[in-house]
Design a protein around this motif. Sequence first.
Motif, PDB file in Angstrom:
ATOM      1  N   SER A 198       1.807  -3.454   5.031  1.00  0.00           N
ATOM      2  CA  SER A 198       1.732  -2.258   4.184  1.00  0.00           C
ATOM      3  C   SER A 198       1.475  -2.585   2.721  1.00  0.00           C
ATOM      4  N   LYS A 199       0.948  -1.578   2.058  1.00  0.00           N
ATOM      5  CA  LYS A 199       0.755  -1.616   0.607  1.00  0.00           C
ATOM      6  C   LYS A 199       1.446  -0.377   0.043  1.00  0.00           C
ATOM      7  N   LYS A 200       1.656  -0.354  -1.239  1.00  0.00           N
ATOM      8  CA  LYS A 200       2.379   0.767  -1.873  1.00  0.00           C
ATOM      9  C   LYS A 200       1.762   2.121  -1.539  1.00  0.00           C
ATOM     10  N   GLU A 201       0.445   2.173  -1.425  1.00  0.00           N
ATOM     11  CA  GLU A 201      -0.222   3.455  -1.170  1.00  0.00           C
ATOM     12  C   GLU A 201      -0.030   3.960   0.262  1.00  0.00           C
ATOM     13  N   ASN A 202       0.532   3.139   1.141  1.00  0.00           N
ATOM     14  CA  ASN A 202       0.794   3.569   2.521  1.00  0.00           C
ATOM     15  C   ASN A 202       2.077   4.379   2.670  1.00  0.00           C
ATOM     16  N   PHE A 203       2.873   4.458   1.598  1.00  0.00           N
ATOM     17  CA  PHE A 203       4.165   5.130   1.679  1.00  0.00           C
ATOM     18  C   PHE A 203       4.113   6.539   1.107  1.00  0.00           C
ATOM     19  N   LEU A 243      16.697  -1.159  12.945  1.00  0.00           N
ATOM     20  CA  LEU A 243      17.302  -0.445  14.065  1.00  0.00           C
ATOM     21  C   LEU A 243      16.424   0.745  14.420  1.00  0.00           C
ATOM     22  N   LYS A 244      16.153   0.916  15.691  1.00  0.00           N
ATOM     23  CA  LYS A 244      15.374   2.063  16.148  1.00  0.00           C
ATOM     24  C   LYS A 244      16.310   3.257  16.257  1.00  0.00           C
ATOM     25  N   GLN A 245      15.934   4.374  15.642  1.00  0.00           N
ATOM     26  CA  GLN A 245      16.755   5.578  15.701  1.00  0.00           C
ATOM     27  C   GLN A 245      16.200   6.578  16.707  1.00  0.00           C
ATOM     28  N   LYS A 246      14.925   6.857  16.614  1.00  0.00           N
ATOM     29  CA  LYS A 246      14.200   7.738  17.527  1.00  0.00           C
ATOM     30  C   LYS A 246      12.793   7.187  17.621  1.00  0.00           C
ATOM     31  N   ASP A 247      11.966   7.809  18.447  1.00  0.00           N
ATOM     32  CA  ASP A 247      10.572   7.387  18.504  1.00  0.00           C
ATOM     33  C   ASP A 247       9.952   7.541  17.123  1.00  0.00           C
ATOM     34  N   GLY A 248       9.431   6.450  16.609  1.00  0.00           N
ATOM     35  CA  GLY A 248       8.764   6.481  15.315  1.00  0.00           C
ATOM     36  C   GLY A 248       9.672   6.507  14.109  1.00  0.00           C
ATOM     37  N   LYS A 249      10.987   6.467  14.305  1.00  0.00           N
ATOM     38  CA  LYS A 249      11.934   6.527  13.190  1.00  0.00           C
ATOM     39  C   LYS A 249      12.841   5.298  13.249  1.00  0.00           C
ATOM     40  N   PHE A 250      12.936   4.586  12.112  1.00  0.00           N
ATOM     41  CA  PHE A 250      13.660   3.325  12.072  1.00  0.00           C
ATOM     42  C   PHE A 250      14.494   3.192  10.802  1.00  0.00           C
ATOM     43  N   LYS A 251      15.631   2.522  10.944  1.00  0.00           N
ATOM     44  CA  LYS A 251      16.477   2.185   9.801  1.00  0.00           C
ATOM     45  C   LYS A 251      16.191   0.723   9.485  1.00  0.00           C
ATOM     46  N   VAL A 252      15.733   0.464   8.247  1.00  0.00           N
ATOM     47  CA  VAL A 252      15.289  -0.871   7.863  1.00  0.00           C
ATOM     48  C   VAL A 252      16.192  -1.393   6.740  1.00  0.00           C
ATOM     49  N   TYR A 253      16.666  -2.627   6.911  1.00  0.00           N
ATOM     50  CA  TYR A 253      17.590  -3.252   5.958  1.00  0.00           C
ATOM     51  C   TYR A 253      16.872  -4.343   5.167  1.00  0.00           C
ATOM     52  N   ILE A 258      12.716   5.052   7.709  1.00  0.00           N
ATOM     53  CA  ILE A 258      11.279   5.320   7.674  1.00  0.00           C
ATOM     54  C   ILE A 258      10.825   6.007   8.957  1.00  0.00           C
ATOM     55  N   SER A 259       9.679   6.636   8.861  1.00  0.00           N
ATOM     56  CA  SER A 259       9.020   7.223  10.019  1.00  0.00           C
ATOM     57  C   SER A 259       7.540   6.882   9.903  1.00  0.00           C
ATOM     58  N   ILE A 260       6.997   6.250  10.925  1.00  0.00           N
ATOM     59  CA  ILE A 260       5.581   5.899  10.899  1.00  0.00           C
ATOM     60  C   ILE A 260       4.791   7.078  11.446  1.00  0.00           C
ATOM     61  N   LYS A 261       3.994   7.689  10.574  1.00  0.00           N
ATOM     62  CA  LYS A 261       3.245   8.892  10.942  1.00  0.00           C
ATOM     63  C   LYS A 261       1.883   8.582  11.537  1.00  0.00           C
ATOM     64  N   SER A 262       1.248   7.526  11.064  1.00  0.00           N
ATOM     65  CA  SER A 262      -0.021   7.101  11.662  1.00  0.00           C
ATOM     66  C   SER A 262      -0.222   5.621  11.367  1.00  0.00           C
ATOM     67  N   VAL A 263      -1.024   4.994  12.212  1.00  0.00           N
ATOM     68  CA  VAL A 263      -1.300   3.572  12.012  1.00  0.00           C
ATOM     69  C   VAL A 263      -2.736   3.324  11.544  1.00  0.00           C
ATOM     70  N   GLU A 264      -3.598   4.316  11.720  1.00  0.00           N
ATOM     71  CA  GLU A 264      -4.986   4.181  11.278  1.00  0.00           C
ATOM     72  C   GLU A 264      -5.447   5.474  10.639  1.00  0.00           C
ATOM     73  N   PRO A 265      -5.357   5.654   9.354  1.00  0.00           N
ATOM     74  CA  PRO A 265      -4.831   4.703   8.372  1.00  0.00           C
ATOM     75  C   PRO A 265      -3.299   4.674   8.407  1.00  0.00           C
ATOM     76  N   LEU A 266      -2.747   3.588   7.941  1.00  0.00           N
ATOM     77  CA  LEU A 266      -1.296   3.417   7.954  1.00  0.00           C
ATOM     78  C   LEU A 266      -0.632   4.420   7.008  1.00  0.00           C
ATOM     79  N   SER A 267       0.321   5.168   7.544  1.00  0.00           N
ATOM     80  CA  SER A 267       1.055   6.164   6.765  1.00  0.00           C
ATOM     81  C   SER A 267       2.522   6.108   7.188  1.00  0.00           C
ATOM     82  N   ILE A 268       3.384   5.768   6.226  1.00  0.00           N
ATOM     83  CA  ILE A 268       4.812   5.606   6.497  1.00  0.00           C
ATOM     84  C   ILE A 268       5.593   6.544   5.589  1.00  0.00           C
ATOM     85  N   ASN A 269       6.383   7.432   6.197  1.00  0.00           N
ATOM     86  CA  ASN A 269       7.243   8.323   5.415  1.00  0.00           C
ATOM     87  C   ASN A 269       8.551   7.616   5.091  1.00  0.00           C
TER      88      ASN A 269
END
Length: 106
Positions: A17-22, A58-68, A81-92
């Motif tokens: 990821s890059k800053k613009e992916n968030f 830690l996986k919380q739900k599909d596409g939703k993760f707790k990252v330390y 975080i929640s990964i909304k798309s991979v192409e292009p990469l978009s992480i909420n």
Amino acid sequence: MVKRMDIDEVLSYLLASKKENFNKTKHYETRLELREEDLPSEEEILKIISENKPVGILKQKDGKFKVYYENSEEHDIVVVISIKSVEPLSINLITIYPQNRKRREK
């Protein structure tokens, strides 16, 4: 909709990821503002997330993760975080908070 992901896939997306992916949610921005004394600056947080390997996921739900991420000798930064798309990469960025490192190390 993103397919089901495992932790290895999430790690690979975070490391690429890059800053613009968030995308910051309102809840994330509110929590960051309320906890500004206990967290690095927003710019530093985005740098940590996009450049450092997490110490735990830690996986919380599909596409939703707790990252330390390590922040100091005593505290980690926890980002949900929640990964909304991979192409292009978009992480909420859903929320963020400091947590005593000992909670992770139990």
